[in-house]
Design a protein around this motif. Structure first.
Motif, PDB file in Angstrom:
ATOM      1  N   HIS A 115       8.163   5.899  -6.651  1.00 47.21           N
ATOM      2  CA  HIS A 115       8.707   4.721  -5.964  1.00 47.21           C
ATOM      3  C   HIS A 115      10.234   4.669  -6.059  1.00 47.21           C
ATOM      4  CE1 HIS A 115       7.643   3.373 -10.070  1.00 47.21           C
ATOM      5  NE2 HIS A 115       8.798   2.740 -10.010  1.00 47.21           N
ATOM      6  N   GLU A 148      10.948  -3.895  -2.893  1.00 44.69           N
ATOM      7  CA  GLU A 148       9.766  -3.072  -3.154  1.00 44.69           C
ATOM      8  C   GLU A 148       9.945  -2.234  -4.416  1.00 44.69           C
ATOM      9  OE1 GLU A 148       7.325   0.672  -1.203  1.00 44.69           O
ATOM     10  OE2 GLU A 148       8.491  -0.612   0.137  1.00 44.69           O
ATOM     11  N   GLU A 149      11.128  -1.632  -4.571  1.00 45.91           N
ATOM     12  CA  GLU A 149      11.383  -0.777  -5.734  1.00 45.91           C
ATOM     13  C   GLU A 149      11.354  -1.576  -7.029  1.00 45.91           C
ATOM     14  OE1 GLU A 149      12.605   1.526  -8.777  1.00 45.91           O
ATOM     15  OE2 GLU A 149      13.881  -0.147  -8.211  1.00 45.91           O
ATOM     16  N   THR A 202       7.711  -2.843  -7.823  1.00 49.26           N
ATOM     17  CA  THR A 202       6.849  -1.745  -8.281  1.00 49.26           C
ATOM     18  C   THR A 202       7.249  -1.288  -9.677  1.00 49.26           C
ATOM     19  OG1 THR A 202       6.527  -1.040  -5.996  1.00 49.26           O
ATOM     20  CG2 THR A 202       5.960   0.547  -7.719  1.00 49.26           C
TER      21      THR A 202
END
Length: 131
Positions: free
Chosen positions: A103, A56-57, A60
């Protein structure tokens, strides 16, 4: 010198000039790049959760941060809890901005108890090539 011989000499000189210009452009592009390697050891029982947070990091960061040029994550073969991340930022300012992003802060807080060790290796780029 014949016309053909003169043409070959001229063509060779043009090719050499083009190569020098390309090398100069590549070197100029790489100037200021911040490149580092993160070496992490992750708690094996939390590896799936860590990989989800990391995915996810990275996704993003690449989508919303123009200064994040590349984030490549791999596991050491035979040691899935040993993660290596090659990070390439446009410059130091882009890296510092990345550290302040929501994020990234979320990733750090979510994974704090998953990371058993973290070593950041500073580097001097030699050649940053992609295809």
């Amino acid at each position: 010198m014949t016309l053909r011989g003169g043409f070959l000499v001229c063509a060779t000189m043009v090719a050499a000039c083009v190569l020098l210009v390309q090398r100069s452009a590549m070197a100029a592009q790489q100037e200021g790049r911040l490149v580092r390697m993160a070496e992490l050891t992750i708690d094996g029982e939390q590896l799936d959760a860590y990989r989800a947070a990391l995915t996810e990091e990275i996704t993003t960061s690449l989508r919303v941060e123009p200064g994040v040029l590349s984030l490549l994550a791999v596991a050491v073969k035979g040691h899935p809890n040993q993660i290596r991340i090659l990070e390439i930022y446009r410059d130091d300012a882009a890296y510092r901005a990345h550290l302040l992003m929501p994020h990234f802060k979320k990733y750090k807080s979510e994974t704090a108890n998953m990371v058993k060790s973290l070593t950041l290796v500073e580097t001097d780029p030699i050649l940053l090539g992609t295809k």
